[in-house]
Write a protein that holds these residues in place. Structure first.
Motif, PDB file in Angstrom:
ATOM      1  N   UNK A  43     -14.321  21.130 -18.613  1.00  0.00           N
ATOM      2  CA  UNK A  43     -13.165  22.155 -19.147  1.00  0.00           C
ATOM      3  C   UNK A  43     -11.930  22.035 -18.285  1.00  0.00           C
ATOM      4  N   UNK A  44     -11.818  20.990 -17.491  1.00  0.00           N
ATOM      5  CA  UNK A  44     -10.814  20.797 -16.754  1.00  0.00           C
ATOM      6  C   UNK A  44      -9.672  20.071 -17.102  1.00  0.00           C
ATOM      7  N   UNK A  45      -8.600  20.777 -17.709  1.00  0.00           N
ATOM      8  CA  UNK A  45      -7.566  20.054 -18.383  1.00  0.00           C
ATOM      9  C   UNK A  45      -6.737  19.019 -17.748  1.00  0.00           C
ATOM     10  N   UNK A  46      -7.060  18.896 -16.460  1.00  0.00           N
ATOM     11  CA  UNK A  46      -6.197  17.950 -15.379  1.00  0.00           C
ATOM     12  C   UNK A  46      -6.479  16.442 -15.657  1.00  0.00           C
ATOM     13  N   UNK A  47      -7.979  16.355 -16.457  1.00  0.00           N
ATOM     14  CA  UNK A  47      -8.349  15.080 -16.834  1.00  0.00           C
ATOM     15  C   UNK A  47      -7.292  14.396 -17.854  1.00  0.00           C
TER      16      UNK A  47
END
Length: 385
Positions: A257-261
């Motif tokens: 769930x980390x959108x920085x990916x």
């Protein structure tokens, strides 16, 4: 190089892989205690008929395995296991892992989204005896006991030395090395040190910009102009997000769930055109407590060490102020003194919340409380940033 000299290893290629094998032949599984860096590998020991897997101390490198008591499959990615074993089915979803994802935004080790499929944990070795199919896992490293020092000058110098040594070792590579540069303190410090070991004109740095108020491009330009690196900058736009949305689950193999990916994938794609290895400032906030949640963790860790009676008192201190998601605790009199804490104990006894024996215990602890009140003040007060 250090291990080659220490153990007088004779190598033909000089690569890390050969050093690992040579040292394993001497020390067995304990060889990983000598390693400095990140790794995930498997060794088939033909003489002992066993399989040895290991993951680095902080778990930087991924290592997955499937094990149902009869069949063992390992890979650096979940998709490697899926290629061999058809487990990508609804009935194989690990419900506990799914709950962890919805709570944390990711699935922590040793879980994966699939049943019977695991992540080898950080600082962990795994040995599979192929004679009896007995699987053993154990931790090869623990955080050592230490006596912290509070000399700011010494801490700064030691921090510099450690960071410089870490960058120096990772600049020793058979392939081109670059760096991600955000303009922040962590990545900027890494790039500054990298310049000591290579010509800036040959040092490729990479950064991402965004449209809107969260764009850090101005800070990135300051660092680039100061260091004169061979810089590559890309503005991440909505169309990039749309293009990557279908690739995201393929890259991470399981819910993440980390959108920085998304921007990280894009900048990695660009970096691949120029270098093979990239250093970054990731981990700096975790080491130096850069997030508010780390302050909360510090407070909780301190409170856990207090005597039970003091925890009871603390639980009765009313909430007065709010700092984002952290609430600051204060005594009923609005002071953080031993006297105020004892007053709470007396009031609690009158209200029947604690008995006379517990009240006497608190009163006898007045001197003790006086000694820790300054620490309590740190734990329960607004931090200055």
């Amino acid at each position: 190089l250090e291990l080659k000299d220490k153990y007088n290893l004779k190598t033909e290629t000089g690569t890390d892989t050969e050093v690992i094998l040579k040292l394993y032949s001497i020390l067995g599984p304990d060889c990983v205690k000598e390693f400095n860096g990140m790794w995930a590998f498997a060794i088939y020991d033909k003489n002992k008929n066993l399989l040895f897997l290991s993951r680095d101390r902080l778990g930087e490198k991924p290592l997955y395995y499937y094990w149902d008591g009869k069949e063992f499959i390992f890979s650096s990615e979940l998709k490697g296991i899926l290629f061999v074993k058809e487990i990508n089915k609804k009935e194989n979803i690990n419900k506990e892992a799914a709950q962890l994802y919805f709570s944390l935004g990711f699935i922590p080790s040793p879980y994966t989204i699939y049943k019977n499929t695991y992540k080898l944990e950080a600082r962990q070795n795994l040995i599979l005896n192929l004679n009896n199919f007995k699987l053993e896992k154990f931790y090869y490293w623990e955080i050592p006991e230490y006596n912290p020092i509070y000399d700011k000058k010494k801490l700064i110098e030691e921090g510099k030395d450690l960071l410089k040594d870490a960058v120096r070792i990772r600049m020793r590579s058979d392939v081109p090395v670059g760096a991600f540069l955000s303009g922040g303190l962590d990545s900027s410090a890494v790039v500054a040190i990298m310049r000591e070991f290579t010509d800036s004109r040959n040092l490729h740095t990479f950064s991402i910009g965004f449209e809107g108020k969260y764009d850090e491009t101005p800070y990135i330009k300051i660092v680039v102009n100061a260091f004169k690196t061979n810089h590559h900058h890309y503005y991440f736009k909505e169309k990039d997000f749309v293009e990557l949305i279908d690739k995201y689950p393929w890259v991470y193999d399981e819910p993440f769930g980390d959108y920085s990916g998304f921007p990280t994938y894009k900048i990695s794609e660009i970096a691949k055109k120029y270098v093979t290895v990239v250093l970054s400032g990731d981990g700096g906030d975790e080491i130096f407590g850069g997030y508010l949640i780390h302050l909360g963790g510090y407070r909780i860790d301190f409170i856990r060490k207090l005597p039970k009676i003091l925890k009871v008192i603390g639980s009765k201190i009313p909430v007065k102020n709010k700092l984002n998601s952290l609430y600051l605790l204060q005594t009923r009199s609005g002071k953080r003194t031993a006297k105020a804490a004892v007053k709470i104990a007396v009031d609690m006894a009158k209200e029947g919340l604690i008995d006379k024996k517990e009240e006497d215990t608190v009163l006898n602890l007045q001197d003790y409380l006086q000694g820790i009140c300054e620490t309590l003040h740190t734990c329960y007060s607004t931090p200055h940033t």
